[in-house]
Design a protein around this motif. Structure first.
Motif, PDB file in Angstrom:
ATOM      1  N   VAL A  56       0.868  -1.178   0.000  1.00 32.11           N
ATOM      2  CA  VAL A  56       0.000   0.000   0.000  1.00 32.11           C
ATOM      3  C   VAL A  56       0.903   1.226   0.000  1.00 32.11           C
ATOM      4  N   GLU A  57       0.617   2.145  -0.922  1.00 26.35           N
ATOM      5  CA  GLU A  57       1.425   3.355  -1.005  1.00 26.35           C
ATOM      6  C   GLU A  57       0.539   4.558  -1.267  1.00 26.35           C
ATOM      7  N   ALA A  58       1.057   5.732  -0.913  1.00 28.66           N
ATOM      8  CA  ALA A  58       0.326   6.973  -1.155  1.00 28.66           C
ATOM      9  C   ALA A  58       0.167   7.170  -2.653  1.00 28.66           C
ATOM     10  N   TRP A  59      -0.956   7.723  -3.039  1.00 25.37           N
ATOM     11  CA  TRP A  59      -1.273   7.976  -4.442  1.00 25.37           C
ATOM     12  C   TRP A  59      -1.670   9.430  -4.556  1.00 25.37           C
ATOM     13  N   VAL A  60      -2.056   9.892  -5.702  1.00 24.86           N
ATOM     14  CA  VAL A  60      -2.419  11.293  -5.913  1.00 24.86           C
ATOM     15  C   VAL A  60      -3.742  11.637  -5.239  1.00 24.86           C
ATOM     16  N   ASP A  61      -3.917  12.906  -4.926  1.00 27.33           N
ATOM     17  CA  ASP A  61      -5.151  13.454  -4.362  1.00 27.33           C
ATOM     18  C   ASP A  61      -5.568  12.782  -3.049  1.00 27.33           C
ATOM     19  N   GLY A  62      -4.617  12.296  -2.269  1.00 27.10           N
ATOM     20  CA  GLY A  62      -4.928  11.694  -0.980  1.00 27.10           C
ATOM     21  C   GLY A  62      -5.410  10.259  -1.051  1.00 27.10           C
ATOM     22  N   TYR A  63      -5.402   9.676  -2.219  1.00 29.61           N
ATOM     23  CA  TYR A  63      -5.810   8.284  -2.377  1.00 29.61           C
ATOM     24  C   TYR A  63      -4.643   7.352  -2.050  1.00 29.61           C
ATOM     25  N   TYR A  64      -4.960   6.071  -1.944  1.00 26.21           N
ATOM     26  CA  TYR A  64      -3.939   5.051  -1.732  1.00 26.21           C
ATOM     27  C   TYR A  64      -3.984   4.040  -2.869  1.00 26.21           C
ATOM     28  N   LEU A  65      -2.811   3.513  -3.209  1.00 24.61           N
ATOM     29  CA  LEU A  65      -2.689   2.496  -4.238  1.00 24.61           C
ATOM     30  C   LEU A  65      -2.356   1.179  -3.550  1.00 24.61           C
ATOM     31  N   VAL A  66      -3.190   0.170  -3.793  1.00 25.31           N
ATOM     32  CA  VAL A  66      -2.959  -1.168  -3.247  1.00 25.31           C
ATOM     33  C   VAL A  66      -2.528  -2.042  -4.413  1.00 25.31           C
ATOM     34  N   ILE A  78      -1.968  -6.425 -10.058  1.00 25.89           N
ATOM     35  CA  ILE A  78      -3.294  -5.814  -9.983  1.00 25.89           C
ATOM     36  C   ILE A  78      -3.167  -4.595  -9.077  1.00 25.89           C
ATOM     37  N   ARG A  79      -3.535  -3.423  -9.600  1.00 25.47           N
ATOM     38  CA  ARG A  79      -3.385  -2.163  -8.863  1.00 25.47           C
ATOM     39  C   ARG A  79      -4.752  -1.512  -8.676  1.00 25.47           C
ATOM     40  N   VAL A  80      -5.081  -1.243  -7.417  1.00 18.86           N
ATOM     41  CA  VAL A  80      -6.394  -0.704  -7.074  1.00 18.86           C
ATOM     42  C   VAL A  80      -6.210   0.606  -6.320  1.00 18.86           C
ATOM     43  N   VAL A  81      -6.915   1.651  -6.758  1.00 19.01           N
ATOM     44  CA  VAL A  81      -6.866   2.956  -6.101  1.00 19.01           C
ATOM     45  C   VAL A  81      -8.043   3.054  -5.138  1.00 19.01           C
ATOM     46  N   VAL A  82      -7.732   3.391  -3.868  1.00 14.35           N
ATOM     47  CA  VAL A  82      -8.749   3.453  -2.812  1.00 14.35           C
ATOM     48  C   VAL A  82      -8.844   4.874  -2.270  1.00 14.35           C
ATOM     49  N   ASP A  83     -10.073   5.345  -2.074  1.00 16.25           N
ATOM     50  CA  ASP A  83     -10.331   6.631  -1.439  1.00 16.25           C
ATOM     51  C   ASP A  83     -10.461   6.371   0.059  1.00 16.25           C
ATOM     52  N   PRO A  84      -9.512   6.839   0.885  1.00 15.83           N
ATOM     53  CA  PRO A  84      -9.558   6.540   2.312  1.00 15.83           C
ATOM     54  C   PRO A  84     -10.691   7.253   3.046  1.00 15.83           C
ATOM     55  N   LEU A  85     -11.107   8.395   2.563  1.00 19.71           N
ATOM     56  CA  LEU A  85     -12.180   9.129   3.240  1.00 19.71           C
ATOM     57  C   LEU A  85     -13.535   8.484   3.022  1.00 19.71           C
ATOM     58  N   ALA A  86     -13.791   8.061   1.792  1.00 22.36           N
ATOM     59  CA  ALA A  86     -15.074   7.426   1.472  1.00 22.36           C
ATOM     60  C   ALA A  86     -15.055   5.934   1.754  1.00 22.36           C
ATOM     61  N   GLY A  87     -13.859   5.357   1.846  1.00 20.26           N
ATOM     62  CA  GLY A  87     -13.747   3.916   2.055  1.00 20.26           C
ATOM     63  C   GLY A  87     -14.219   3.128   0.852  1.00 20.26           C
ATOM     64  N   THR A  88     -13.930   3.653  -0.337  1.00 20.01           N
ATOM     65  CA  THR A  88     -14.373   3.007  -1.567  1.00 20.01           C
ATOM     66  C   THR A  88     -13.223   2.909  -2.570  1.00 20.01           C
ATOM     67  N   VAL A  89     -13.433   2.067  -3.566  1.00 20.62           N
ATOM     68  CA  VAL A  89     -12.480   1.938  -4.657  1.00 20.62           C
ATOM     69  C   VAL A  89     -12.761   3.029  -5.671  1.00 20.62           C
ATOM     70  N   VAL A  90     -11.712   3.744  -6.060  1.00 22.47           N
ATOM     71  CA  VAL A  90     -11.825   4.782  -7.085  1.00 22.47           C
ATOM     72  C   VAL A  90     -11.763   4.126  -8.458  1.00 22.47           C
TER      73      VAL A  90
END
Length: 96
Positions: A56-66, A78-90
């Motif tokens: 898990v690493e920091a991504w753009v706009d405050g998102y995380y990349l898993v 397989i790379r998934v961008v997650v919005d930590p505030l909404a708790g959803t996959v971007v």
């Protein structure tokens, strides 16, 4: 200014989670789980080892990349961008 507010909010959320968590777990596990649950069964079948160990690493706009390592080297990880505030996959990024 918006980015500073988002960064401060993320920091506060992590601190609150760390203080309220009595167990010795990785606070990034929630992002791993959100990302893993968004994968199809076919994608899950190609994940190498335990998905709970995904990078898990920091991504753009405050998102995380898993990043889940995959058995299919021709498609790549397989790379998934997650919005930590909404708790959803971007988004699930195209495999390379």
């Amino acid at each position: 200014m918006q980015k500073i507010h988002t960064l401060l909010l993320l920091t506060l959320l992590f601190l609150a989670a760390a203080c309220s968590n009595s167990e010795e777990g990785d606070p990034l596990d929630v992002y791993r789980e959100i990302a893993y649950n968004a994968l199809s069964s076919a994608e899950k079948a190609t994940v190498i080892s335990d998905w709970r160990q995904a990078e898990v690493e920091a991504w753009v706009d405050g998102y995380y990349l898993v990043v889940f390592q995959s058995t299919d080297a021709s498609l790549g990880d397989i790379r998934v961008v997650v919005d930590p505030l909404a708790g959803t996959v971007v988004e699930i990024l195209p495999r390379q």
